[in-house]
Design a protein around this motif. Structure first.
Motif, mmCIF file in Angstrom:
data_model
loop_
_atom_site.group_PDB
_atom_site.id
_atom_site.type_symbol
_atom_site.label_atom_id
_atom_site.label_comp_id
_atom_site.label_asym_id
_atom_site.label_seq_id
_atom_site.Cartn_x
_atom_site.Cartn_y
_atom_site.Cartn_z
ATOM 1 N N LEU A 425 0.853 -1.192 0.000
ATOM 2 C CA LEU A 425 0.000 0.000 0.000
ATOM 3 C C LEU A 425 0.889 1.244 0.000
ATOM 4 C CD1 LEU A 425 -2.552 -1.297 2.664
ATOM 5 C CD2 LEU A 425 -2.661 -1.523 0.165
ATOM 6 N N VAL A 426 1.237 1.697 -1.189
ATOM 7 C CA VAL A 426 2.231 2.759 -1.356
ATOM 8 C C VAL A 426 1.707 4.082 -0.821
ATOM 9 C CG1 VAL A 426 3.776 3.872 -3.001
ATOM 10 C CG2 VAL A 426 2.867 1.605 -3.492
ATOM 11 N N GLN A 427 2.531 4.755 -0.033
ATOM 12 C CA GLN A 427 2.156 6.060 0.511
ATOM 13 C C GLN A 427 3.075 7.169 0.019
ATOM 14 O OE1 GLN A 427 -0.673 6.296 2.500
ATOM 15 N NE2 GLN A 427 -0.430 8.467 2.077
ATOM 16 N N LEU A 428 4.264 6.807 -0.466
ATOM 17 C CA LEU A 428 5.222 7.804 -0.942
ATOM 18 C C LEU A 428 4.849 8.215 -2.364
ATOM 19 C CD1 LEU A 428 7.980 9.162 -0.062
ATOM 20 C CD2 LEU A 428 9.059 7.454 -1.530
ATOM 21 N N ASN A 429 4.544 9.493 -2.571
ATOM 22 C CA ASN A 429 4.082 9.965 -3.870
ATOM 23 C C ASN A 429 5.118 10.846 -4.560
ATOM 24 O OD1 ASN A 429 1.533 8.674 -3.773
ATOM 25 N ND2 ASN A 429 0.799 10.254 -2.372
ATOM 26 N N ILE A 430 4.857 11.202 -5.812
ATOM 27 C CA ILE A 430 5.793 12.054 -6.544
ATOM 28 C C ILE A 430 5.741 13.472 -5.996
ATOM 29 C CG2 ILE A 430 6.338 12.986 -8.821
ATOM 30 C CD1 ILE A 430 6.108 10.151 -9.668
ATOM 31 N N ASP A 431 4.530 14.000 -5.860
ATOM 32 C CA ASP A 431 4.321 15.282 -5.182
ATOM 33 C C ASP A 431 2.898 15.274 -4.645
ATOM 34 O OD1 ASP A 431 2.591 16.003 -7.299
ATOM 35 O OD2 ASP A 431 4.183 17.013 -8.400
ATOM 36 N N ASN A 432 2.384 16.424 -4.231
ATOM 37 C CA ASN A 432 1.070 16.443 -3.591
ATOM 38 C C ASN A 432 -0.069 15.985 -4.501
ATOM 39 O OD1 ASN A 432 2.405 17.413 -1.388
ATOM 40 N ND2 ASN A 432 1.660 19.518 -1.561
ATOM 41 N N HIS A 433 0.117 16.110 -5.815
ATOM 42 C CA HIS A 433 -0.958 15.788 -6.753
ATOM 43 C C HIS A 433 -0.710 14.527 -7.569
ATOM 44 C CE1 HIS A 433 -1.846 20.412 -6.795
ATOM 45 N NE2 HIS A 433 -2.204 19.834 -5.667
ATOM 46 N N CYS A 434 0.510 14.052 -7.621
ATOM 47 C CA CYS A 434 0.860 12.865 -8.421
ATOM 48 C C CYS A 434 1.096 11.685 -7.490
ATOM 49 C CB CYS A 434 2.115 13.119 -9.261
ATOM 50 S SG CYS A 434 1.905 14.367 -10.531
ATOM 51 N N ASP A 484 -8.914 -10.763 9.123
ATOM 52 C CA ASP A 484 -8.612 -10.350 10.494
ATOM 53 C C ASP A 484 -7.614 -9.200 10.529
ATOM 54 O OD1 ASP A 484 -9.959 -12.467 12.333
ATOM 55 O OD2 ASP A 484 -9.042 -13.639 10.732
ATOM 56 N N VAL A 485 -6.740 -9.158 9.529
ATOM 57 C CA VAL A 485 -5.700 -8.124 9.537
ATOM 58 C C VAL A 485 -5.214 -7.871 8.111
ATOM 59 C CG1 VAL A 485 -3.717 -9.695 9.822
ATOM 60 C CG2 VAL A 485 -3.600 -7.376 10.753
ATOM 61 N N VAL A 486 -4.724 -6.654 7.879
ATOM 62 C CA VAL A 486 -4.123 -6.265 6.594
ATOM 63 C C VAL A 486 -2.640 -6.007 6.816
ATOM 64 C CG1 VAL A 486 -4.035 -4.484 4.793
ATOM 65 C CG2 VAL A 486 -6.248 -5.265 5.671
ATOM 66 N N ILE A 487 -1.807 -6.573 5.952
ATOM 67 C CA ILE A 487 -0.366 -6.322 6.002
ATOM 68 C C ILE A 487 0.008 -5.425 4.832
ATOM 69 C CG2 ILE A 487 1.939 -7.344 5.730
ATOM 70 C CD1 ILE A 487 0.952 -9.828 7.112
ATOM 71 N N ASN A 488 0.721 -4.352 5.150
ATOM 72 C CA ASN A 488 1.261 -3.489 4.098
ATOM 73 C C ASN A 488 2.696 -3.931 3.837
ATOM 74 O OD1 ASN A 488 2.105 -1.520 2.370
ATOM 75 N ND2 ASN A 488 1.762 0.197 3.757
ATOM 76 N N SER A 489 2.945 -4.493 2.637
ATOM 77 C CA SER A 489 4.285 -4.996 2.326
ATOM 78 C C SER A 489 5.144 -3.978 1.586
ATOM 79 C CB SER A 489 4.180 -6.280 1.492
ATOM 80 O OG SER A 489 3.594 -6.011 0.235
ATOM 81 N N SER A 490 4.669 -2.730 1.521
ATOM 82 C CA SER A 490 5.455 -1.684 0.874
ATOM 83 C C SER A 490 6.569 -1.210 1.805
ATOM 84 C CB SER A 490 4.546 -0.503 0.517
ATOM 85 O OG SER A 490 5.304 0.611 0.107
ATOM 86 N N LEU A 491 7.737 -0.985 1.239
ATOM 87 C CA LEU A 491 8.872 -0.432 1.977
ATOM 88 C C LEU A 491 9.162 0.959 1.421
ATOM 89 C CD1 LEU A 491 11.070 -3.642 1.895
ATOM 90 C CD2 LEU A 491 9.857 -2.747 3.898
ATOM 91 N N VAL A 492 9.265 1.949 2.279
ATOM 92 C CA VAL A 492 9.292 3.336 1.836
ATOM 93 C C VAL A 492 10.472 3.654 0.914
ATOM 94 C CG1 VAL A 492 10.607 4.271 3.785
ATOM 95 C CG2 VAL A 492 8.871 5.687 2.666
ATOM 96 N N TYR A 493 11.524 2.863 0.975
ATOM 97 C CA TYR A 493 12.715 3.138 0.172
ATOM 98 C C TYR A 493 12.773 2.336 -1.118
ATOM 99 C CZ TYR A 493 14.512 -1.392 1.751
ATOM 100 O OH TYR A 493 14.678 -2.728 1.971
ATOM 101 N N GLU A 494 11.857 1.385 -1.310
ATOM 102 C CA GLU A 494 12.067 0.336 -2.309
ATOM 103 C C GLU A 494 12.066 0.810 -3.759
ATOM 104 O OE1 GLU A 494 8.900 -2.627 -3.342
ATOM 105 O OE2 GLU A 494 8.034 -1.907 -1.459
#
Length: 553
Positions: A425-434, A484-494
């Motif tokens: 579940l990626v959270q790191l974006n290009i900028d505020n709109h992308c 029961d649970v959701v795992i986010n396998s995204s790594l912020v640096y990847e």
């Protein structure tokens, strides 16, 4: 003197002549009858080109509407820009718009300083429809990167300033809609009239979802379906990124350029392991649990996650025995077929459900079971004396595309099951709109893994992707709310690490290939990130499942 004309070959089949300087918008009118929806963008001699551009030489042309992957990206980014402009019309420039992440069939958005009510959500959608009817042009301008940075400094749009700092081009393309200038790495539509189907749905007072048609359902925008557990995992990860001062690509690039990436890798890996520790504790607190079920879309890191979770549970005195649904495949000749008469290997009924459930029941009753092994060469199940029996501290773990579907484990009562949904579940974006599409990260992961483990080219993986997504929407996404649970396998640096592996593969896609536009879009996306060497990536990292070097066999 007669006007110079140019021969245009459409789709390598139909040839027409047009005066030199005729725009693609004018030309596409002659071919619109081949399409169900408005043509949004063109491919001219394999160069992705906007409809406002003129033709000045003999060329091959193809066009794309929103039912194509390329057209979808044009449509969605154009709709996002319209939403940004609509918000500025309503609330002024002092309230910045944030496009946070993909969710369901759209994107989750926030407006700084504005509490979202149903009335505000309706007002934004109404203003977007007005912008669509007013038929504004999306105007592209090539400007000096330095001038663009100075402009955004004056506007106090520091996310754009920081992104443009790490782009090496002398000139960059900005887009103007009404009186708003924005930066996008993909092409935009010709005008707002083409972007006339979308919905705004309030989620809570924090924000709303902008939904639009997709390649799976291009006919219309479907109603938003809220997935609470996935949504809250996005919010949890967003909080982590905020604490690390990482919200856009430039923040990661700053860490890389300051030679501090090693620390960030360790922090990201620790955060991922913390999720699994918490889940292991939760499982141990539920004494009835005997069957762990793990599923997620392609390239989510299911295999590594299952093995790491097994390690954490073993450290608590629990022993996990893995059952593979692959070993319970029906004989090849009994495999279901799709509407085209081809074997449908993603169907639930590729599994011998009666035998699988019989063995589950016997194992949970404490009986010894001989587990089969599927021979993919002969297409038949075989038995080689592999017996399994559950001890008092033993659990079964089943990982696969159908693991969350209760039909697969119909013989087991729900109280004995612990269901896990996993996705990056990626959270790191290009900028505020992308924003960064979750599917883009999985697509890049899979291109690398397919190349390393199967010898597939990037072209082969991209050609398969539509069928992969079709299977996910049918077999995985409908069950994500029952877990029961959701795992986010995204790594912020990847993304920086993946870039070093995938770029050469993407550059190998031939310009004549139908997936070349998608390869080029991914290349342009990756240009917003600095490369990161993989040396410090731990050998038990979920990322190693794709780039190689994993300690898990």
């Amino acid at each position: 003197m007669s006007e110079k004309t140019i021969k245009v070959t459409y789709h390598q089949l139909e040839v027409k002549e047009f005066p030199s300087g005729t725009t693609l918008k004018q030309i596409c009118k002659h071919f619109q009858h081949y399409y169900d929806y408005d043509i949004l963008v063109a491919k001219v001699d394999n160069d992705i080109t906007e409809l406002c551009d003129p033709i000045t030489k003999k060329c091959n042309i193809d066009f794309y509407d929103r039912s194509s992957t390329l057209g979808y990206n044009v449509y969605s980014c154009s709709a996002i820009f319209m939403m940004v402009v609509a918000a500025k019309h309503l609330f002024g420039e002092e309230h910045e718009v944030f496009v946070d992440h993909s969710i369901d069939l759209g994107v989750f958005c926030r407006i700084d300083g504005i509490e979202i009510t149903d009335e505000i959500a309706d007002a934004i959608e109404k203003e977007m429809h007005k912008i669509s009817k007013d038929d504004y042009l999306f105007k592209k301008m090539s400007v000096s990167r330095v001038d663009a940075i100075q402009y955004y400094k004056k506007k106090k749009r520091y996310d754009k300033v920081r992104v443009l700092k790490y782009i090496s081009n002398t000139y960059v393309n900005l887009y103007r809609l009404d009186d708003v200038y924005d930066y996008f790495y993909v092409k935009l539509a010709y005008s707002t009239r083409q972007i006339n189907d979308f919905k705004i749905t309030r989620v809570d007072n924090r924000g709303f979802v902008l939904s639009f048609p997709t390649t799976i359902n291009p006919e219309c925008t479907l109603d938003y379906t809220h997935h609470e557990k996935v949504f809250e995992e996005f919010q949890r990860y967003n909080d982590i990124c905020n604490r690390l001062n990482l919200s856009i690509a430039a923040d990661l690039n700053k860490v890389v350029s300051a030679a501090k990436i090693d620390d960030l890798i360790r922090l990201a890996e620790a955060s991922y392991n913390t999720q699994l520790v918490r889940i292991a504790d939760n499982i141990c607190e539920k004494p009835d649990t005997k069957l762990i079920l793990l599923a997620g879309p392609s390239s989510s890191g299911k295999t590594t996650t299952a093995k790491k979770l097994t390690t954490f549970l073993r450290s608590r005195g629990m022993n996990l025995i893995q059952l593979s649904t692959d070993d319970y495949f029906v004989n090849k000749e009994d495999t279901p077929k799709d509407e085209k008469g081809n074997y449908d290997f993603e169907s639930l009924y590729t599994v011998d459900l009666n035998l699988f459930n019989k063995h589950l029941s016997q194992l949970l009753e404490g009986k010894k079971v001989e587990v089969p092994s599927y021979n993919f060469v002969t297409g038949k199940r075989e038995y080689h004396g592999h017996f399994v029996k559950l001890g008092p501290n033993d659990m079964l773990i089943v990982e696969g595309i159908h693991a969350l579907n209760d039909i697969l484990t119909l013989s087991v009562d729900r109280k004995y099951k612990y269901k896990i949904y996993i996705s990056p579940l990626v959270q790191l974006n290009i900028d505020n709109h992308c924003h960064v599409h979750t599917s883009d990260l999985r697509k890049i992961r899979r291109i690398i893994r397919d190349s390393k483990t199967r010898g597939y080219s990037a072209s082969q993986t991209l050609h398969m992707w539509d069928s992969v997504e079709k299977g996910e929407r049918k077999n995985i996404y409908p069950y994500q709310d029952e877990v029961d649970v959701v795992i986010n396998s995204s790594l912020v640096y990847e993304i920086g690490v993946l870039k070093t592996y995938v770029e050469p593969l993407l550059f190998c896609v031939d310009e004549q290939d139908s997936v070349y536009p998608e390869a080029l879009r991914l290349i342009n996306f990756l240009r917003n990130f600095l490369p990161i060497p993989s040396d410090e990536v731990p050998h038990d990292s979920v990322l190693r499942e794709f780039i190689g070097g994993s300690c898990f066999k």
